[in-house]
Design a protein around this motif. Sequence first.
Motif, PDB file in Angstrom:
ATOM      1  N   VAL A  39       0.840  -1.202   0.000  1.00  0.00           N
ATOM      2  CA  VAL A  39       0.000   0.000   0.000  1.00  0.00           C
ATOM      3  C   VAL A  39       0.874   1.251   0.000  1.00  0.00           C
ATOM      4  O   VAL A  39       0.688   2.171  -0.803  1.00  0.00           O
ATOM      5  N   ALA A  40       1.848   1.292   0.907  1.00  0.00           N
ATOM      6  CA  ALA A  40       2.754   2.449   0.958  1.00  0.00           C
ATOM      7  C   ALA A  40       3.537   2.573  -0.345  1.00  0.00           C
ATOM      8  O   ALA A  40       3.753   3.679  -0.859  1.00  0.00           O
ATOM      9  N   TYR A  41       3.962   1.454  -0.887  1.00  0.00           N
ATOM     10  CA  TYR A  41       4.740   1.435  -2.130  1.00  0.00           C
ATOM     11  C   TYR A  41       3.942   2.021  -3.296  1.00  0.00           C
ATOM     12  O   TYR A  41       4.443   2.852  -4.053  1.00  0.00           O
ATOM     13  N   CYS A  42       2.698   1.587  -3.432  1.00  0.00           N
ATOM     14  CA  CYS A  42       1.874   2.041  -4.559  1.00  0.00           C
ATOM     15  C   CYS A  42       1.461   3.505  -4.414  1.00  0.00           C
ATOM     16  O   CYS A  42       1.484   4.259  -5.384  1.00  0.00           O
ATOM     17  N   VAL A  43       1.093   3.918  -3.211  1.00  0.00           N
ATOM     18  CA  VAL A  43       0.629   5.286  -2.981  1.00  0.00           C
ATOM     19  C   VAL A  43       1.731   6.302  -3.252  1.00  0.00           C
ATOM     20  O   VAL A  43       1.486   7.401  -3.765  1.00  0.00           O
ATOM     21  N   CYS A  44       2.965   5.944  -2.933  1.00  0.00           N
ATOM     22  CA  CYS A  44       4.072   6.912  -3.003  1.00  0.00           C
ATOM     23  C   CYS A  44       4.768   6.967  -4.359  1.00  0.00           C
ATOM     24  O   CYS A  44       5.625   7.834  -4.565  1.00  0.00           O
ATOM     25  N   GLN A  45       4.439   6.085  -5.304  1.00  0.00           N
ATOM     26  CA  GLN A  45       5.221   6.025  -6.536  1.00  0.00           C
ATOM     27  C   GLN A  45       5.050   7.240  -7.444  1.00  0.00           C
ATOM     28  O   GLN A  45       6.036   7.789  -7.941  1.00  0.00           O
ATOM     29  N   CYS A  46       3.828   7.662  -7.680  1.00  0.00           N
ATOM     30  CA  CYS A  46       3.638   8.815  -8.571  1.00  0.00           C
ATOM     31  C   CYS A  46       4.218  10.095  -7.966  1.00  0.00           C
ATOM     32  O   CYS A  46       4.956  10.820  -8.642  1.00  0.00           O
ATOM     33  N   PRO A  47       3.948  10.405  -6.683  1.00  0.00           N
ATOM     34  CA  PRO A  47       4.602  11.569  -6.088  1.00  0.00           C
ATOM     35  C   PRO A  47       6.125  11.471  -6.127  1.00  0.00           C
ATOM     36  O   PRO A  47       6.814  12.480  -6.291  1.00  0.00           O
ATOM     37  N   ALA A  77       9.467   3.033  -2.979  1.00  0.00           N
ATOM     38  CA  ALA A  77       8.524   3.388  -4.044  1.00  0.00           C
ATOM     39  C   ALA A  77       9.169   4.189  -5.165  1.00  0.00           C
ATOM     40  O   ALA A  77       8.778   4.074  -6.328  1.00  0.00           O
ATOM     41  N   GLY A  78      10.150   5.004  -4.825  1.00  0.00           N
ATOM     42  CA  GLY A  78      10.729   5.881  -5.831  1.00  0.00           C
ATOM     43  C   GLY A  78      11.771   5.239  -6.719  1.00  0.00           C
ATOM     44  O   GLY A  78      12.177   5.838  -7.722  1.00  0.00           O
ATOM     45  N   LEU A  79      12.210   4.006  -6.396  1.00  0.00           N
ATOM     46  CA  LEU A  79      13.344   3.460  -7.129  1.00  0.00           C
ATOM     47  C   LEU A  79      12.984   2.940  -8.513  1.00  0.00           C
ATOM     48  O   LEU A  79      13.535   3.407  -9.514  1.00  0.00           O
ATOM     49  N   PHE A  80      12.083   1.974  -8.601  1.00  0.00           N
ATOM     50  CA  PHE A  80      11.836   1.331  -9.897  1.00  0.00           C
ATOM     51  C   PHE A  80      11.295   2.299 -10.944  1.00  0.00           C
ATOM     52  O   PHE A  80      11.892   2.424 -12.030  1.00  0.00           O
ATOM     53  N   PRO A  81      10.192   3.029 -10.691  1.00  0.00           N
ATOM     54  CA  PRO A  81       9.740   3.973 -11.719  1.00  0.00           C
ATOM     55  C   PRO A  81      10.739   5.094 -11.958  1.00  0.00           C
ATOM     56  O   PRO A  81      10.878   5.585 -13.080  1.00  0.00           O
ATOM     57  N   GLY A  82      11.470   5.486 -10.903  1.00  0.00           N
ATOM     58  CA  GLY A  82      12.456   6.543 -11.065  1.00  0.00           C
ATOM     59  C   GLY A  82      13.609   6.126 -11.956  1.00  0.00           C
ATOM     60  O   GLY A  82      14.031   6.881 -12.836  1.00  0.00           O
ATOM     61  N   LYS A 139       8.882  14.292 -21.988  1.00  0.00           N
ATOM     62  CA  LYS A 139       9.508  13.830 -20.738  1.00  0.00           C
ATOM     63  C   LYS A 139       8.561  13.883 -19.554  1.00  0.00           C
ATOM     64  O   LYS A 139       8.528  12.970 -18.730  1.00  0.00           O
ATOM     65  N   CYS A 140       7.782  14.937 -19.454  1.00  0.00           N
ATOM     66  CA  CYS A 140       6.852  15.053 -18.335  1.00  0.00           C
ATOM     67  C   CYS A 140       5.757  13.996 -18.429  1.00  0.00           C
ATOM     68  O   CYS A 140       5.458  13.304 -17.456  1.00  0.00           O
ATOM     69  N   LYS A 141       5.154  13.861 -19.598  1.00  0.00           N
ATOM     70  CA  LYS A 141       4.086  12.878 -19.778  1.00  0.00           C
ATOM     71  C   LYS A 141       4.604  11.475 -19.523  1.00  0.00           C
ATOM     72  O   LYS A 141       3.943  10.664 -18.861  1.00  0.00           O
ATOM     73  N   ARG A 142       5.787  11.164 -20.039  1.00  0.00           N
ATOM     74  CA  ARG A 142       6.342   9.829 -19.855  1.00  0.00           C
ATOM     75  C   ARG A 142       6.672   9.569 -18.383  1.00  0.00           C
ATOM     76  O   ARG A 142       6.436   8.476 -17.866  1.00  0.00           O
ATOM     77  N   GLY A 143       7.215  10.573 -17.694  1.00  0.00           N
ATOM     78  CA  GLY A 143       7.551  10.398 -16.282  1.00  0.00           C
ATOM     79  C   GLY A 143       6.320  10.120 -15.441  1.00  0.00           C
ATOM     80  O   GLY A 143       6.320   9.208 -14.605  1.00  0.00           O
ATOM     81  N   VAL A 144       5.245  10.883 -15.667  1.00  0.00           N
ATOM     82  CA  VAL A 144       4.002  10.662 -14.931  1.00  0.00           C
ATOM     83  C   VAL A 144       3.382   9.327 -15.322  1.00  0.00           C
ATOM     84  O   VAL A 144       2.958   8.538 -14.466  1.00  0.00           O
ATOM     85  N   GLY A 145       3.331   9.060 -16.628  1.00  0.00           N
ATOM     86  CA  GLY A 145       2.704   7.830 -17.103  1.00  0.00           C
ATOM     87  C   GLY A 145       3.388   6.584 -16.566  1.00  0.00           C
ATOM     88  O   GLY A 145       2.717   5.636 -16.135  1.00  0.00           O
ATOM     89  N   MET A 146       4.708   6.581 -16.556  1.00  0.00           N
ATOM     90  CA  MET A 146       5.420   5.391 -16.091  1.00  0.00           C
ATOM     91  C   MET A 146       5.290   5.221 -14.585  1.00  0.00           C
ATOM     92  O   MET A 146       5.248   4.093 -14.078  1.00  0.00           O
ATOM     93  N   ALA A 147       5.205   6.318 -13.846  1.00  0.00           N
ATOM     94  CA  ALA A 147       4.999   6.215 -12.397  1.00  0.00           C
ATOM     95  C   ALA A 147       3.624   5.640 -12.082  1.00  0.00           C
ATOM     96  O   ALA A 147       3.482   4.763 -11.217  1.00  0.00           O
TER      97      ALA A 147
END
Length: 448
Positions: A46-54, A103-108, A349-357
């Motif tokens: 839950v914490a992992y999923c909630v924090c990924q996009c931010p 949360a920030g590692l894989f999508p980041g 870059k912005c769209k891709r960053g948000v979309g992948m998160a």
Amino acid sequence: MPILSLMYIVASMDGGNIGNAKVAGLVTQLNLVGDQFNIALTITVVAYCVCQCPANLLLKKIRPSRWLPGITLGWGIVMTVMGLVKTFPQLICTRIFLGAFEAGLFPGVVYYLTLWYPRHALQFRIGLFFGGASLALAFSGLLAFTIGYMNGVRGLEGWSWIFILEGSATVAVGILSAFIIVDSPAAARFLSPEERAYVVRKMKYDNSTVGEEEEFARRYVWAALCDWQLWIHIIIYMSVMSPLAGIALFLPSIITGFGYSTSGSQLLTVPVYLFAAIVALSFGYYSDKLRRRFPFVLAGQLLLLGGLAIEISPAPRGVKYFGIYVCVAGAVSAVPGAVSWLGNNMAGKCKRGVGMAVHVGLGNSGILMSSNIFRTQDAPRYIIGYSVELIFLGVGICCSVLAVILYTRINARRERNALAYDEKGGHGYTAQELREMGDRAPDFRYTI
């Protein structure tokens, strides 16, 4: 790539070692009863999923060279502290912080790689990065087996030392990465000025003849969230990540259920993940070489389908152990393909960053299911768990086919329109308008 892979190796070890700790005495010493162990897994997800996009939005605000090492150092400290917990509430608290930092590692990192590599050289690099997770899980089983002999040292049980030693290693990796990671190719001092200029130019015009939009704007956030392909790819990703997570979290227990000893089950996880890493790297290499994503994603899904069918059947334990190889290899090889497929097809870059998160964050929400469907009372066959994963996988296969049909139709339409534009002397858009349109631009072609 080496330092990023190392960071994901320790992340995977820290995220999955609770399965090894379980068979090493965690449940007994903390007096976990009923579904408390599953709750500890669920709260992390839950914490992992909630924090990924931010987290990915913060990555753009805070420099990658500071953000990625910072979160690595954070979860390393949390993991070390987890080895000292004495009660269920303390375990829950540390698992929440672990999920938030990881949360920030894989999508980041996946977004970070899109800044360095052209879209048709991406899957092999993500495969190297994600394959590190397989090596980590393989090494984690071997390491857990070895650390088990520290049971009783300084009054701590073996499971405590699993968390403490692996957490300490993560802290060291976080400190090391702060001296290695750079923000972008333009800031890479290890490249000559000519090499930096070449990489920057190649990446700028990789998706479009007029370059890629780089500025942050709120409209690109909404463009990502309203893009049909994002939601199809979330289901594709979830269909392979959920079974992989379920198997990874419970693999030692699953193998123990085949009749093997605790130490034997730890060791038998090692070759499973080594084989999966080899398959994933092979898929990534040929996917980039052929510039195709769908055939390799589908191949991974079909491997996973065959493996799950073996596991749910009343086959002998030797056959079921072979089925674990097939399951893990299929899932591990499909995940990099699913992630790079969407990364290839979102421009800006912005769209891709948000979309992948969002892609990874919501896709990983399926782990919530996986951490609760392999129930102790269903051992050793876990019919409910495997049945639910088969349903998810079936839906994911249908979405993969749907995506390739839609991409093919859109590409064909744009080709026809391009011929018409040539006859009329142009498409009527300025270079800036084409950059702002991103993957909706008439000169953009989706990767199949």
